[in-house]
Scaffold this motif. Structure first.
Motif, PDB file in Angstrom:
ATOM      1  N   VAL A 170      35.362  21.415  47.669  1.00 18.42           N
ATOM      2  CA  VAL A 170      36.327  22.247  46.926  1.00 18.42           C
ATOM      3  C   VAL A 170      37.468  22.617  47.893  1.00 18.42           C
ATOM      4  CG1 VAL A 170      36.614  24.319  45.480  1.00 18.42           C
ATOM      5  CG2 VAL A 170      34.390  23.166  45.558  1.00 18.42           C
ATOM      6  N   PRO A 171      38.374  21.676  48.133  1.00 15.78           N
ATOM      7  CA  PRO A 171      39.415  21.939  49.133  1.00 15.78           C
ATOM      8  C   PRO A 171      40.567  22.795  48.598  1.00 15.78           C
ATOM      9  CG  PRO A 171      39.677  19.734  48.227  1.00 15.78           C
ATOM     10  CD  PRO A 171      38.508  20.344  47.512  1.00 15.78           C
ATOM     11  N   THR A 172      41.116  23.638  49.473  1.00 14.52           N
ATOM     12  CA  THR A 172      42.309  24.402  49.092  1.00 14.52           C
ATOM     13  C   THR A 172      43.532  23.586  49.498  1.00 14.52           C
ATOM     14  OG1 THR A 172      41.122  26.443  49.524  1.00 14.52           O
ATOM     15  CG2 THR A 172      43.512  26.617  49.396  1.00 14.52           C
ATOM     16  N   TYR A 185      41.616  37.612  38.165  1.00 17.72           N
ATOM     17  CA  TYR A 185      40.378  38.241  37.673  1.00 17.72           C
ATOM     18  C   TYR A 185      39.158  37.387  38.054  1.00 17.72           C
ATOM     19  CZ  TYR A 185      36.894  39.384  34.012  1.00 17.72           C
ATOM     20  OH  TYR A 185      35.738  39.681  33.323  1.00 17.72           O
ATOM     21  N   PHE A 186      39.286  36.058  37.904  1.00 17.07           N
ATOM     22  CA  PHE A 186      38.171  35.165  38.282  1.00 17.07           C
ATOM     23  C   PHE A 186      37.832  35.366  39.762  1.00 17.07           C
ATOM     24  CE2 PHE A 186      39.551  31.539  35.135  1.00 17.07           C
ATOM     25  CZ  PHE A 186      39.296  32.378  34.076  1.00 17.07           C
ATOM     26  N   VAL A 187      38.895  35.425  40.567  1.00 18.13           N
ATOM     27  CA  VAL A 187      38.686  35.571  42.016  1.00 18.13           C
ATOM     28  C   VAL A 187      37.966  36.892  42.301  1.00 18.13           C
ATOM     29  CG1 VAL A 187      39.905  35.971  44.214  1.00 18.13           C
ATOM     30  CG2 VAL A 187      40.584  34.067  42.739  1.00 18.13           C
ATOM     31  N   ARG A 188      38.423  37.999  41.677  1.00 18.36           N
ATOM     32  CA  ARG A 188      37.792  39.302  41.933  1.00 18.36           C
ATOM     33  C   ARG A 188      36.334  39.293  41.473  1.00 18.36           C
ATOM     34  NH1 ARG A 188      42.743  41.105  39.819  1.00 18.36           N
ATOM     35  NH2 ARG A 188      41.807  41.688  37.822  1.00 18.36           N
ATOM     36  N   SER A 189      36.071  38.654  40.302  1.00 15.96           N
ATOM     37  CA  SER A 189      34.703  38.632  39.763  1.00 15.96           C
ATOM     38  C   SER A 189      33.750  37.912  40.706  1.00 15.96           C
ATOM     39  CB  SER A 189      34.652  37.891  38.419  1.00 15.96           C
ATOM     40  OG  SER A 189      35.591  38.388  37.547  1.00 15.96           O
ATOM     41  N   VAL A 190      34.199  36.800  41.276  1.00 14.26           N
ATOM     42  CA  VAL A 190      33.330  36.029  42.175  1.00 14.26           C
ATOM     43  C   VAL A 190      33.259  36.710  43.538  1.00 14.26           C
ATOM     44  CG1 VAL A 190      33.123  33.808  43.379  1.00 14.26           C
ATOM     45  CG2 VAL A 190      33.699  33.845  40.944  1.00 14.26           C
ATOM     46  N   GLY A 203      36.372  27.876  48.798  1.00 13.86           N
ATOM     47  CA  GLY A 203      37.281  26.898  48.197  1.00 13.86           C
ATOM     48  C   GLY A 203      37.762  27.345  46.822  1.00 13.86           C
ATOM     49  N   PHE A 204      36.845  27.921  46.045  1.00 18.12           N
ATOM     50  CA  PHE A 204      37.177  28.412  44.701  1.00 18.12           C
ATOM     51  C   PHE A 204      38.272  29.483  44.795  1.00 18.12           C
ATOM     52  CE2 PHE A 204      36.502  31.778  41.542  1.00 18.12           C
ATOM     53  CZ  PHE A 204      36.523  31.068  40.354  1.00 18.12           C
ATOM     54  N   ILE A 205      38.091  30.432  45.712  1.00 16.91           N
ATOM     55  CA  ILE A 205      39.074  31.519  45.860  1.00 16.91           C
ATOM     56  C   ILE A 205      40.424  30.945  46.287  1.00 16.91           C
ATOM     57  CG2 ILE A 205      39.642  33.592  47.229  1.00 16.91           C
ATOM     58  CD1 ILE A 205      36.611  34.264  47.178  1.00 16.91           C
ATOM     59  N   GLY A 206      40.393  30.002  47.219  1.00 19.13           N
ATOM     60  CA  GLY A 206      41.634  29.368  47.685  1.00 19.13           C
ATOM     61  C   GLY A 206      42.329  28.626  46.559  1.00 19.13           C
ATOM     62  N   GLN A 207      41.590  27.820  45.826  1.00 16.51           N
ATOM     63  CA  GLN A 207      42.204  27.026  44.745  1.00 16.51           C
ATOM     64  C   GLN A 207      42.788  27.934  43.667  1.00 16.51           C
ATOM     65  OE1 GLN A 207      39.337  24.122  43.260  1.00 16.51           O
ATOM     66  NE2 GLN A 207      39.916  22.659  44.853  1.00 16.51           N
TER      67      GLN A 207
END
Ligand SMILES: [Fe+2]
Ligand SMILES: [Fe+2]
Length: 280
Positions: free
Chosen positions: A10-12, A51-56, A74-78
């Motif tokens: 999951v690359p940024t 919101y997705f980033v804060r939830s995770v 990677g998820f937060i970066g993307q």
């Protein structure tokens, strides 16, 4: 409950898009109805993705599996870069007279409210469910030439293609974190049902408004509905894929998109990738 996540890259990618100085055409997706649908979608993304980033991120410290922890990074970066690039696109759309900033503010407030009244785990379940929506939409862009052709403007197509690739790359991250921290299966499915009902009601209101407000649709409502039904973004197959989330034991990897992801990684970011020069 802890689980071990399978390896996923999951690359940024720090990508930047640019729109022509003479401006985008108002019907940037060719068709006026599709342009408006994509305008709304793009307006939902920046605050939705925050919101997705804060939830995770809330559960980051509970992720004990190093593989999953790497994917969360990677998820937060993307998602952060998606938000930034869609916000820039929305600024351009606002210049064309679209109400993107109003929609962004509405989404920010509604999600803020949701965070205040829901538990962190329910927010994570909401994120996992919405990530399934984006994954299905992404698959459609990556697999259907008709869908890609419908995104008529080159830069807009590139923006949505890059976003679609990364949504496919990280489609299971929020879901795996939810299960990793002990999220319950019945809550996951209930949350999806509530969200689907809300979106179906919202979409019906939007279609009804379009039929009343758009002079073209007012003249020929049947034709407008037929056109909408024939859109490559509203297919029966997509609906079936969406509803699959409610199957007991569902996992985002049940549909293997590895080859699809590899193909688009190469087309967009490989040695001769069309977006390679956009990465800083
Ligand atoms: Fe995203
Ligand atoms: Fe996502």
């Amino acid at each position: 409950m802890t689980t071990t996540a399978p390896a996923r890259d999951v690359p940024t990618r720090r990508v930047r898009f640019e729109y022509p100085l003479d401006g985008l055409p108002k019907d940037f997706a060719g068709d006026p109805v599709l342009s408006r649908v994509l305008m709304v979608l793009s307006s939902v993304f920046p605050d939705g993705e925050d919101y997705f980033v804060r939830s995770v991120r809330h559960f980051r410290h509970e992720v004990t599996d190093p593989e999953l922890a790497e994917q969360v990074k990677g998820f937060i970066g993307q998602e952060s870069i998606h938000g930034r690039e869609h916000r820039a696109f929305n600024d351009k759309l606002a210049e064309l007279g679209y109400p993107t900033k109003k929609i962004e503010r509405f989404i920010e407030r509604s999600l803020g409210f949701r965070e205040r009244v829901q538990s962190p785990k329910a927010n994570l379940a909401t994120t996992a469910a919405l990530e399934h929506f984006t994954a299905v939409f992404a698959e459609q862009i990556l697999t259907s030439e008709e869908a890609r052709d419908a995104l008529a403007h080159d830069e807009v197509r590139s923006l949505f293609l890059w976003h679609a690739l990364e949504e496919s790359e990280h489609k299971a991250v929020a879901f795996d974190v939810y299960h990793h921290v002990g999220g319950r299966e019945w809550v996951r499915r209930l949350v999806m049902n509530v969200i689907t009902t809300g979106l179906v009601v919202g979409a019906s209101v939007a279609v009804a408004a379009m039929l009343v407000l758009d002079p073209r649709a007012r003249r020929d409502p049947r034709g407008a509905l037929r056109e909408l039904g024939a859109s490559p973004f509203f297919t029966k197959g997509m609906w079936t894929r969406l509803r699959d989330y409610n199957r007991r034991g569902f996992h985002p990897d049940d549909v293997d998109t590895t080859e699809l992801v590899e193909r688009w990684r190469d087309e967009l970011f490989g040695d001769d990738g069309t977006l390679r020069s956009r990465v800083s």
